[in-house]
Design a protein around this motif. Structure first.
Motif, PDB file in Angstrom:
ATOM      1  N   ARG A  58      -8.233  49.672 -33.465  1.00 10.53           N
ATOM      2  CA  ARG A  58      -7.376  48.545 -33.094  1.00 10.53           C
ATOM      3  C   ARG A  58      -7.061  48.570 -31.602  1.00 10.53           C
ATOM      4  O   ARG A  58      -6.926  47.527 -30.965  1.00 10.53           O
ATOM      5  CB  ARG A  58      -6.089  48.596 -33.916  1.00 10.53           C
ATOM      6  CG  ARG A  58      -5.128  47.452 -33.622  1.00 10.53           C
ATOM      7  CD  ARG A  58      -3.849  47.583 -34.413  1.00 10.53           C
ATOM      8  NE  ARG A  58      -3.210  48.856 -34.108  1.00 10.53           N
ATOM      9  CZ  ARG A  58      -2.465  49.541 -34.949  1.00 10.53           C
ATOM     10  NH1 ARG A  58      -2.238  49.093 -36.162  1.00 10.53           N
ATOM     11  NH2 ARG A  58      -1.915  50.686 -34.594  1.00 10.53           N
ATOM     12  N   SER A  59      -6.928  49.760 -31.023  1.00 13.75           N
ATOM     13  CA  SER A  59      -6.554  49.855 -29.610  1.00 13.75           C
ATOM     14  C   SER A  59      -7.720  49.588 -28.664  1.00 13.75           C
ATOM     15  O   SER A  59      -7.494  49.408 -27.465  1.00 13.75           O
ATOM     16  CB  SER A  59      -5.954  51.235 -29.321  1.00 13.75           C
ATOM     17  OG  SER A  59      -6.960  52.234 -29.385  1.00 13.75           O
ATOM     18  N   ARG A  60      -8.943  49.558 -29.159  1.00 13.35           N
ATOM     19  CA  ARG A  60     -10.090  49.240 -28.295  1.00 13.35           C
ATOM     20  C   ARG A  60     -10.035  47.763 -27.907  1.00 13.35           C
ATOM     21  O   ARG A  60      -9.717  46.922 -28.738  1.00 13.35           O
ATOM     22  CB  ARG A  60     -11.412  49.508 -29.012  1.00 13.35           C
ATOM     23  CG  ARG A  60     -11.712  50.958 -29.246  1.00 13.35           C
ATOM     24  CD  ARG A  60     -13.011  51.073 -30.042  1.00 13.35           C
ATOM     25  NE  ARG A  60     -13.311  52.443 -30.374  1.00 13.35           N
ATOM     26  CZ  ARG A  60     -14.161  53.211 -29.691  1.00 13.35           C
ATOM     27  NH1 ARG A  60     -14.786  52.721 -28.642  1.00 13.35           N
ATOM     28  NH2 ARG A  60     -14.371  54.450 -30.055  1.00 13.35           N
ATOM     29  N   PRO A  61     -10.382  47.440 -26.678  1.00 11.32           N
ATOM     30  CA  PRO A  61     -10.412  46.029 -26.272  1.00 11.32           C
ATOM     31  C   PRO A  61     -11.431  45.247 -27.111  1.00 11.32           C
ATOM     32  O   PRO A  61     -12.459  45.785 -27.525  1.00 11.32           O
ATOM     33  CB  PRO A  61     -10.841  46.085 -24.805  1.00 11.32           C
ATOM     34  CG  PRO A  61     -10.571  47.481 -24.367  1.00 11.32           C
ATOM     35  CD  PRO A  61     -10.700  48.349 -25.583  1.00 11.32           C
ATOM     36  N   GLY A  62     -11.132  43.980 -27.327  1.00  8.92           N
ATOM     37  CA  GLY A  62     -12.011  43.128 -28.115  1.00  8.92           C
ATOM     38  C   GLY A  62     -13.468  43.149 -27.662  1.00  8.92           C
ATOM     39  O   GLY A  62     -14.372  43.272 -28.496  1.00  8.92           O
ATOM     40  N   PRO A  63     -13.751  43.042 -26.355  1.00  6.93           N
ATOM     41  CA  PRO A  63     -15.147  43.068 -25.922  1.00  6.93           C
ATOM     42  C   PRO A  63     -15.859  44.379 -26.282  1.00  6.93           C
ATOM     43  O   PRO A  63     -17.037  44.374 -26.613  1.00  6.93           O
ATOM     44  CB  PRO A  63     -15.054  42.898 -24.397  1.00  6.93           C
ATOM     45  CG  PRO A  63     -13.769  42.153 -24.193  1.00  6.93           C
ATOM     46  CD  PRO A  63     -12.837  42.691 -25.253  1.00  6.93           C
ATOM     47  N   GLU A  64     -15.127  45.485 -26.240  1.00 10.68           N
ATOM     48  CA  GLU A  64     -15.744  46.768 -26.607  1.00 10.68           C
ATOM     49  C   GLU A  64     -16.048  46.801 -28.104  1.00 10.68           C
ATOM     50  O   GLU A  64     -17.120  47.244 -28.519  1.00 10.68           O
ATOM     51  CB  GLU A  64     -14.823  47.929 -26.228  1.00 10.68           C
ATOM     52  CG  GLU A  64     -15.448  49.282 -26.534  1.00 10.68           C
ATOM     53  CD  GLU A  64     -14.534  50.445 -26.176  1.00 10.68           C
ATOM     54  OE1 GLU A  64     -14.898  51.572 -26.547  1.00 10.68           O
ATOM     55  OE2 GLU A  64     -13.486  50.238 -25.546  1.00 10.68           O
ATOM     56  N   LEU A  68     -19.794  47.196 -29.821  1.00 13.72           N
ATOM     57  CA  LEU A  68     -20.131  48.184 -30.851  1.00 13.72           C
ATOM     58  C   LEU A  68     -20.669  47.503 -32.118  1.00 13.72           C
ATOM     59  O   LEU A  68     -21.639  47.972 -32.716  1.00 13.72           O
ATOM     60  CB  LEU A  68     -18.907  49.043 -31.173  1.00 13.72           C
ATOM     61  CG  LEU A  68     -18.469  49.990 -30.054  1.00 13.72           C
ATOM     62  CD1 LEU A  68     -17.101  50.580 -30.358  1.00 13.72           C
ATOM     63  CD2 LEU A  68     -19.506  51.073 -29.834  1.00 13.72           C
ATOM     64  N   LEU A  69     -20.040  46.402 -32.513  1.00 15.71           N
ATOM     65  CA  LEU A  69     -20.531  45.668 -33.677  1.00 15.71           C
ATOM     66  C   LEU A  69     -21.907  45.069 -33.396  1.00 15.71           C
ATOM     67  O   LEU A  69     -22.764  45.011 -34.283  1.00 15.71           O
ATOM     68  CB  LEU A  69     -19.529  44.591 -34.098  1.00 15.71           C
ATOM     69  CG  LEU A  69     -18.223  45.125 -34.680  1.00 15.71           C
ATOM     70  CD1 LEU A  69     -17.231  43.986 -34.880  1.00 15.71           C
ATOM     71  CD2 LEU A  69     -18.465  45.868 -35.984  1.00 15.71           C
ATOM     72  N   GLY A  70     -22.140  44.653 -32.168  1.00 10.47           N
ATOM     73  CA  GLY A  70     -23.460  44.154 -31.789  1.00 10.47           C
ATOM     74  C   GLY A  70     -24.523  45.233 -31.881  1.00 10.47           C
ATOM     75  O   GLY A  70     -25.651  44.971 -32.303  1.00 10.47           O
TER      76      GLY A  70
END
Length: 95
Positions: A58-64, A68-70
């Motif tokens: 949750r604390s990771r920035p959205g772009p990161e 990772l999901l990419g």
């Protein structure tokens, strides 16, 4: 290609149990795999691991998280044919 794991991946490690069950191809009854039969303790262990991991995710920035999901998506697409064949066999559906 390496033989896929037949155990449960929980909290960063492969977990095996004595209880297993066969996954059969509904088309011809052939054995697809024999996998772990998760009991209540294993499910609880997985839930606890996910709860511990969530705050860091949750604390990771959205772009990161998106990157990772990419990467996960790219790995799945790179193995698309084998994954599709597995889904076809375990569901008994045409490709």
């Amino acid at each position: 290609m390496a033989e896929p794991h037949r155990d449960a991946y929980v909290d960063g490690r492969w977990v095996s149990t004595a209880r297993r069950f066969p996954v059969r191809d509904p088309f011809d009854g052939g054995l697809v795999a024999e996998v772990v039969a998760s009991d209540e303790a294993l499910v609880d262990m997985a839930i606890a691991a996910a709860a511990r991991a969530y705050p860091a995710w949750r604390s990771r920035p959205g772009p990161e998280r998106g990157r990772l999901l990419g990467q996960l998506s790219a790995r799945m697409l790179a193995d698309e044919r084998r994954l599709a064949d597995l889904c076809v066999r375990e569901n008994g559906k045409p490709l």
